[in-house]
Design an enzyme around this catalytic site. Structure first.
Site, short mmCIF file in Angstrom:
data_model
loop_
_atom_site.label_atom_id
_atom_site.label_comp_id
_atom_site.label_asym_id
_atom_site.label_seq_id
_atom_site.Cartn_x
_atom_site.Cartn_y
_atom_site.Cartn_z
N TRP A 179 8.10 -1.86 10.42
CA TRP A 179 6.96 -0.95 10.35
C TRP A 179 5.83 -1.68 11.07
CZ3 TRP A 179 2.00 -1.01 8.03
CH2 TRP A 179 1.36 0.25 7.99
N ARG A 206 11.63 0.86 4.21
CA ARG A 206 10.49 -0.05 4.35
C ARG A 206 9.82 0.09 5.71
NH1 ARG A 206 11.76 -3.74 0.03
NH2 ARG A 206 10.00 -5.06 0.46
N ASN A 238 8.53 -10.24 7.45
CA ASN A 238 7.88 -9.09 6.80
C ASN A 238 6.55 -9.59 6.28
OD1 ASN A 238 7.14 -6.97 5.12
ND2 ASN A 238 8.49 -7.62 3.46
N GLY A 239 5.45 -8.94 6.66
CA GLY A 239 4.13 -9.37 6.20
C GLY A 239 3.15 -9.43 7.35
N LYS A 286 8.34 4.09 3.20
CA LYS A 286 8.50 4.39 1.78
C LYS A 286 7.87 3.32 0.91
CE LYS A 286 10.39 6.67 -1.64
NZ LYS A 286 9.49 7.79 -1.97
N LYS A 316 0.93 15.71 0.39
CA LYS A 316 2.30 16.08 0.78
C LYS A 316 2.28 16.81 2.12
CE LYS A 316 4.42 14.12 -1.14
NZ LYS A 316 3.94 13.23 -2.15
N HIS A 323 -20.74 22.47 -1.86
CA HIS A 323 -21.52 21.30 -1.45
C HIS A 323 -21.04 20.72 -0.12
CE1 HIS A 323 -23.65 21.38 -5.20
NE2 HIS A 323 -22.51 21.34 -5.89
N CYS A 345 8.32 -3.73 6.53
CA CYS A 345 9.55 -4.15 7.18
C CYS A 345 10.60 -4.59 6.16
CB CYS A 345 9.33 -5.30 8.15
SG CYS A 345 7.91 -5.08 9.22
N GLU A 391 1.29 14.42 5.09
CA GLU A 391 2.19 13.33 5.47
C GLU A 391 3.47 13.81 6.13
OE1 GLU A 391 3.08 10.62 2.21
OE2 GLU A 391 3.49 12.25 0.83
N GLU A 450 -2.61 15.86 -4.52
CA GLU A 450 -1.21 15.52 -4.21
C GLU A 450 -0.61 16.57 -3.26
OE1 GLU A 450 0.73 13.17 -4.25
OE2 GLU A 450 2.77 13.92 -4.36
C1 G6P Z 1 3.78 4.65 0.34
C2 G6P Z 1 4.66 5.86 0.16
C3 G6P Z 1 4.04 6.83 -0.84
C4 G6P Z 1 3.76 6.10 -2.15
C5 G6P Z 1 2.89 4.87 -1.93
C6 G6P Z 1 2.81 4.02 -3.19
O1 G6P Z 1 2.61 5.01 0.99
O2 G6P Z 1 4.87 6.51 1.40
O3 G6P Z 1 4.92 7.90 -1.06
O4 G6P Z 1 3.12 6.98 -3.02
O5 G6P Z 1 3.48 4.04 -0.93
O6 G6P Z 1 4.09 3.50 -3.46
P1 G6P Z 1 4.59 3.04 -4.86
O7 G6P Z 1 6.00 2.57 -4.61
O8 G6P Z 1 3.70 1.91 -5.30
O9 G6P Z 1 4.54 4.19 -5.79
#
Ligand code: G6P
Length: 637
Positions: free
Chosen positions: A85, A27, A120-121, A632, A514, A533, A2, A517, A510
């Site tokens: 969030w 956030r 927030n928290g 984010k 991608k 396996h 948040c 998500e 990765e």
């Molecule tokens: C969230 C974002 C990801 C990011 C992760 C870690 O889950 O959606 O894209 O990789 O946080 O964030 P940071 O800011 O620590 O790289």
């Protein structure tokens, strides 16, 4: 997580709050809201008693909240706002912040609100506090842990909101940053933080004051920022403020200095792009170039500290004998890639751990460890907690690879390398990842140098390869039309498998992250040797299998793994490079990256995977920049 923003001013603060929310949407964006004190009238005066609190809340985006705010003619000098969030309670209007307390009693809702609060928290003892407050007659309108704090502050209020928050704080277990005001004190707002970020902004002439989750929320409003520390409570009024620490000591300006912070507004133009993610993918040659700018040669000084207790990198690099990388999400995968570099080039034993796991497990600390946190935001709660946990175990050699120079991570680590990706807005991280890899490769070379494992020739060769990468990245981006064709096929699928070996296994991870998500297609990544396996059981003609296949020492083994997939009818989508010698045929689609890049090839191979995910999401019509349920910056554990 948040986002929070609040203000006490003599001007109408609502536009500042709404703009702040727009910048904090990274956030979380499940819902948003704003509350004002209508008695704090524009011009700095206070309206006669009886004029109270008002709010607008929405489960749509901030743009919709703006419409509501205009329709309701919300205007005042004091206000708080929030973008959510969801943790406790579904994303619904009744769970959206700000939360009000109308006081106790079954008929409380018919009385004017007394307390407005944003949070927030996560409050871990919310059940216990809720029961206690219900016993006192408080009625709850939401399923949130936040409403508990609003009622608790109300129950403790005795004419002084600062005292009420101070006392409430001692009852709260968990993580919080809050901003709160009371109906009887129209030009006053109190903030507190414990485990979640909160900053205070000093406005023009010191008359108006702000609270926010980060300085970016206040860009263009003020650049005079006070970073509040854990346990701080701040009393914000018109023309004055004071801060108390966790022990109740009033702090001097020297203890919590006002810093000038050049925060980016984040309101970057999209230019010719449809989404920020697409723009950020295409910015990678520039971001990579910027990250390398000014680097003439490898030197430990590149990593010298910028935080509260900075250290000299050369001394640390001499002393350490192993590396522990802590990170989450995409940043974790950049750490996994770096492990291969650090062990092969610098010869330093390296562990990579998911921060949320490391912080809670019993591990064996070694004071000769270089603890490396990787974070785009520098605010991720789990990564920060893992860092503090490592420090508490006696590991003081800390370094961060981070994209935000003013973040808690940079402040709390002894050493730092700031990537220059620029503001990343798309939730799915792209340019932050490749610039992290740039920073981690430089770290590898600097450590190799400190350990006497980097000859001048090797240094020159690696730097030359890095400097050419922006051009090589551009050539990979030119493959977009071919990836659009693949994406049209992927958009019809429910599942996908990603395979890689060695250095490119983290790139496969990765790529799968991608895809899942932003397109919501279930995707998993495996080191290709593991196929037999277990995951091979999933392979049918309905299962697309993406293979990251540059020409490296494991290519022949990878080709055998690909045969195993073809033999079961699986359809292969191969990302080869100039030297891989893999041709397209029945059931095998091949995109060839123009160059062969050896050690640095993960930086190139991740780009087509970003484009594949982007165009698949586009074909499916999902919200690319704000995928469902995600955020984010994750400032809760
Ligand atoms: C969230 C974002 C990801 C990011 C992760 C870690 O889950 O959606 O894209 O990789 O946080 O964030 P940071 O800011 O620590 O790289």
């Amino acid at each position: 997580m948040c986002g929070i923003v609040g203000a006490v001013s003599s001007r109408n603060i609502v536009p500042v709050l709404v703009q702040g929310l727009q910048r904090l949407e990274y956030r979380g964006y499940d819902s948003c809201g704003v509350a004002i004190h209508r008695a704090a009238v524009v011009g700095g005066a206070v309206a006669p008693a009886g004029v109270g609190l008002q709010r607008a809340r929405s489960t749509a985006r901030v743009a919709e909240l703006q419409t509501q705010v205009t329709q309701d003619q919300l205007a005042a000098g004091t206000g708080i706002a929030h973008t959510r969030w969801a943790t406790h309670g579904a994303p619904a209007v009744h769970n959206a912040h700000p939360h009000f307390s109308h006081g106790p009693g079954a008929d409380a809702a018919s009385r004017p609100a007394r307390v407005a609060l944003v949070h927030n928290g996560i409050i871990e003892n919310h059940d216990e506090l809720r029961a206690e407050l219900q016993a006192k007659g408080y009625v709850f309108d939401s399923q949130t842990d936040t409403e508990v704090i609003a009622h608790l502050v109300d129950a403790l209020y005795d004419g002084d909101i600062f005292q009420a928050v101070r006392t409430a704080r001692s009852r709260l277990h968990g993580a919080y940053a809050i901003a709160v005001f009371h109906k009887d004190e129209p030009q006053r707002m109190v903030g507190a933080r414990q485990g979640s970020p909160l900053i205070m902004g000093v406005g023009e002439g010191g008359g108006e004051h702000f609270l926010a989750s980060d300085a970016m929320a206040l860009a263009g409003v003020t650049d005079q920022i006070v970073y509040l520390a854990e346990g701080d409570v701040v009393d914000v009024q018109l023309g004055r403020y004071w801060i108390e620490d966790t022990n109740g000591q009033t702090l001097t300006p020297a203890q919590r200095p006002v810093k000038t912070v050049q925060a980016h507004s984040g309101a970057a133009e999209l230019g010719p792009y449809r989404h920020y993610m697409q723009k950020e993918i295409f910015e990678q040659p520039r971001a990579f170039g910027d990250t390398l700018e000014g680097i003439e040669g490898i030197a430990p000084e590149l990593f010298d500290g910028q935080g509260e207790q900075p250290a000299a990198a050369w001394r640390v690099f001499k002393e350490i004998d192993n590396v522990l990388i802590l990170a989450c999400g995409t940043s974790y995968y950049s750490g996994c890639t770096a492990k291969y570099w650090l062990e092969e080039i610098a010869g330093i034993p390296t562990q990579v751990e998911v921060a949320s796991e490391y912080r809670y497990r019993t591990s064996v600390p070694n004071p000769k460890t270089l603890v490396v946190t990787i974070s785009q935001s520098g605010e991720t709660a789990d990564t920060l907690a893992a860092l503090r946990h490592a420090q508490s175990l006696g590991m003081q050699h800390t370094l961060t690879i981070c994209n935000v120079a003013t973040s808690a991570m940079v402040r709390e680590c002894a050493l730092a390398y700031i990537t220059r990706a620029g503001v990343e807005i798309g939730v799915a991280s792209t340019k932050a990842f490749t610039t992290q890899l740039a920073g981690l490769f430089l770290l590898t070379l600097a450590l190799a140098q400190a350990k006497g494992r980097l000859s001048a020739d090797d240094e020159a060769r690696h730097l030359k390869a890095m400097r050419h990468l922006p051009v090589a990245l551009q050539a990979v981006l030119a493959l977009e039309p071919q990836l659009i064709q693949w994406a049209e096929q992927f958009a019809q699928k429910d599942n996908a498998l990603f395979l890689g070996r060695g250095l490119h296994y983290p790139i496969a991870l990765e790529g799968a992250l991608k895809l899942k998500e932003i397109s919501y297609i279930h995707a998993e990544a495996y080191p290709a040797g593991e196929l037999k396996h277990g995951p091979l059981a999933l392979v049918t003609s309905a299962m697309p299998v993406v293979v990251v296949a540059p020409n490296d020492a494991l290519l022949e083994k990878l080709k055998s793994n690909m045969q195993e997939v073809r033999a079961r009818g699986g359809v292969l989508y191969v990302l080869a490079d100039a030297d891989s010698h893999i041709s397209a045929s029945e059931g095998i689609h091949v995109i060839r990256l123009p160059e062969h890049y050896g050690t640095l090839s993960p930086i190139l191979h991740v780009v087509p995977l970003q484009l594949l995910a982007y165009h698949t999401a586009l074909a499916k019509g999902t919200d690319v920049d704000k995928p469902r349920n995600l955020a984010k910056s994750v400032t809760v554990e």
